[in-house]
Design a protein around this motif. Structure first.
Motif, PDB file in Angstrom:
ATOM      1  N   SER A 120      30.207 -45.544   0.086  1.00 23.33           N
ATOM      2  CA  SER A 120      28.860 -46.098   0.270  1.00 23.33           C
ATOM      3  C   SER A 120      27.863 -45.233  -0.477  1.00 23.33           C
ATOM      4  O   SER A 120      28.052 -44.027  -0.642  1.00 23.33           O
ATOM      5  N   THR A 170      29.783 -49.701   2.693  1.00 26.16           N
ATOM      6  CA  THR A 170      31.170 -50.113   2.856  1.00 26.16           C
ATOM      7  C   THR A 170      31.676 -49.625   4.207  1.00 26.16           C
ATOM      8  O   THR A 170      31.594 -48.426   4.510  1.00 26.16           O
ATOM      9  N   GLY A 215      22.464 -45.519  -4.092  1.00 26.49           N
ATOM     10  CA  GLY A 215      22.104 -46.028  -5.400  1.00 26.49           C
ATOM     11  C   GLY A 215      21.447 -44.966  -6.268  1.00 26.49           C
ATOM     12  O   GLY A 215      21.238 -43.821  -5.862  1.00 26.49           O
ATOM     13  N   ASN A 249      26.331 -55.182  -0.778  1.00 27.49           N
ATOM     14  CA  ASN A 249      25.669 -54.662  -1.972  1.00 27.49           C
ATOM     15  C   ASN A 249      24.221 -55.149  -2.004  1.00 27.49           C
ATOM     16  O   ASN A 249      23.972 -56.363  -1.933  1.00 27.49           O
ATOM     17  N   THR A 272      31.924 -54.853   2.587  1.00 25.77           N
ATOM     18  CA  THR A 272      30.945 -54.202   1.718  1.00 25.77           C
ATOM     19  C   THR A 272      29.714 -55.075   1.557  1.00 25.77           C
ATOM     20  O   THR A 272      29.821 -56.282   1.314  1.00 25.77           O
ATOM     21  N   THR A 287      20.183 -55.356  -3.556  1.00 30.31           N
ATOM     22  CA  THR A 287      19.293 -55.318  -4.728  1.00 30.31           C
ATOM     23  C   THR A 287      17.861 -55.502  -4.225  1.00 30.31           C
ATOM     24  O   THR A 287      17.643 -55.897  -3.075  1.00 30.31           O
ATOM     25  N   SER A 308      24.780 -49.518  -1.593  1.00 34.44           N
ATOM     26  CA  SER A 308      25.875 -50.302  -1.016  1.00 34.44           C
ATOM     27  C   SER A 308      26.340 -49.648   0.274  1.00 34.44           C
ATOM     28  O   SER A 308      26.280 -48.425   0.430  1.00 34.44           O
ATOM     29  N   SER A 355      22.767 -47.734 -10.557  1.00 34.79           N
ATOM     30  CA  SER A 355      23.538 -48.404  -9.521  1.00 34.79           C
ATOM     31  C   SER A 355      22.634 -48.777  -8.362  1.00 34.79           C
ATOM     32  O   SER A 355      21.587 -48.162  -8.135  1.00 34.79           O
ATOM     33  N   ASP A 356      23.044 -49.805  -7.624  1.00 37.10           N
ATOM     34  CA  ASP A 356      22.303 -50.284  -6.464  1.00 37.10           C
ATOM     35  C   ASP A 356      22.929 -49.741  -5.186  1.00 37.10           C
ATOM     36  O   ASP A 356      24.115 -49.386  -5.165  1.00 37.10           O
TER      37      ASP A 356
END
Length: 411
Positions: free
Chosen positions: A73, A85, A76, A97, A95, A99, A83, A80-81
């Motif tokens: 996890s 998990t 970001g 994700n 997971t 934005t 996340s 990368s954003d």
């Protein structure tokens, strides 16, 4: 007599705390400074369909309280954003994700990985490998507000149906904890009239309430191949000419819609064409091996006069929803939301549908949706838990009372 009462209090507090905890779990992602950037608290169920030598079988998995946040996890970064998990059981991973844009964030994609070699969940499965499926979601909230959804929310993947409820989710945290402000999911809002009014715009007529339920059918050379009763509602997100982004709801009015369709051996199509030029296509496929039909495709074409691109088109041909055995019918009394693309979801109300093998104008044996079953199970489970709590408290009281009497001697 005071000592036995004091001894019973910790027991009662422990029982009440256990009941209040319920089945939801808290998950937190932290950065290198131990500052929280993602927090999530929800209950979840995973309903799966898998193949065996004797046909298709179903499995159901609940998210356990022992589920943990994986180190993969992330909060970001520049490339990368964020996340989240979550791992649980013997090789299961969920997971989320995230934005964002200037004003809102969302769970862009939700993915689920499951282990077919777990014989407790998948006995006699034809495959023993790990599989992953994913879907876009409609989990979105304003920046610096938490997403809150008490109602059940369903995310359809290919062979997996994920159901979340009592969910609180927030990413891009600014104060290391959930914000006081919240964005509620559409399922929790009593009526669209309670929401802030949208700016006036010359758009197609949007129904302020739920859509009208209507009956549809498609026939071919061999008779009826599709029979359906349902209300349909479109959720669209698009950019307007004034450079703002809006999400709007449109009801399908059956009184202003004509139907067309086709019957093939492995594909049944229902097309709805409105007087305003809207075309909505629903495509039902068949798994001949498992002898099951399902909604596999949704296609939409319509005109939005206030949009930057007035012609709106969205489609997805890899869905798996409204699934039942061929010869039977699928029925769901609660609203189902089907996420077709990032900008388009289809809300289906009071659906009753049967495809391919239909006996005239009569529905076959009913296979109810998972949400209808959950609506019955939740009050039963709560009632059972309360009854169990009362029984345990009563037993604890009687034991304590008996011990207190044992401390006296007869004169």
């Amino acid at each position: 007599m005071a000592a036995p009462d004091r001894a019973r209090r910790p027991l009662l507090l422990l029982l009440l705390a256990g009941l209040a905890h319920g089945a939801s779990a808290m998950f937190v992602v932290r950065d290198s400074n131990r500052t929280a950037c993602i927090m999530a608290n929800f209950s979840a169920n995973f309903h799966l369909s898998y193949e065996t030598e004797h046909g298709s079988q179903n499995a159901s998995i609940n998210l356990p309280l022992s589920a943990k946040v994986l180190n993969s996890s992330s909060c970001g970064g520049n490339s990368s954003d964020p996340s989240l998990t979550i791992a649980f059981g013997r090789g299961y991973f969920l997971t989320l994700n995230f934005t964002r844009n200037a004003t809102r964030y969302r769970v862009q994609v939700m993915s689920f990985t499951y282990n077919m070699s777990d014989t407790e969940i998948f006995p006699s499965a034809s495959s023993r490998e790990s599989k992953s499926e994913e879907s876009i979601t409609d989990i979105r909230a304003d920046i610096d507000k938490k997403y809150r959804c008490i109602s059940a929310m369903v995310i359809h993947m290919h062979t997996v149906v994920v159901t979340l409820w009592d969910a609180t989710i927030q990413a891009y945290l600014s104060n290391n904890s959930f914000s006081q402000g919240e964005t509620r999911c559409q399922q929790d809002v009593p009526s669209p009239t309670t929401a802030p009014p949208a700016p006036p715009s010359p758009a197609p007529t949007a129904g302020p309430a739920g859509p009208q339920v209507s009956r549809y059918s498609v026939s071919g050379a061999n008779g009826t191949c599709l029979l359906a009763s349902m209300g349909l509602q479109l959720n669209l997100t698009y950019g307007r000419k004034d450079n703002t982004t809006v999400t709007r709801v449109f009801n399908i009015n059956p009184n202003q819609t004509r139907t067309a369709g086709s019957c093939d051996a492995h594909l049944v199509t229902l097309n709805l064409l409105s007087e305003q030029g809207l075309v909505l296509g629903l495509q039902f496929g068949m798994n001949a091996t498992a002898s099951q039909f399902f909604l596999q495709g949704v296609q939409l074409n319509m005109t939005l006069p206030d949009a930057k691109a007035p012609t709106f088109h969205a489609g997805n041909s890899s869905l798996r929803a409204l699934q039942a055995t061929v010869g039977n019918s699928y029925k769901c009394n609660v609203e189902e939301r089907l996420f077709v693309t990032q900008d388009f979801s289809l809300n289906i109300f009071s659906v009753w549908v049967q495809a391919f093998k239909v006996d005239g104008d009569r529905f076959g044996s009913v296979e109810e949706c998972l949400l209808d079953g959950n609506n019955m199970l939740i009050p039963i489970a709560v009632g059972g838990a309360l009854a169990g709590l009362v029984l345990i408290v009563l037993i604890a009281y009687l034991i304590g009372r008996k011990r207190s009497h044992a401390g006296y001697q007869t004169i």
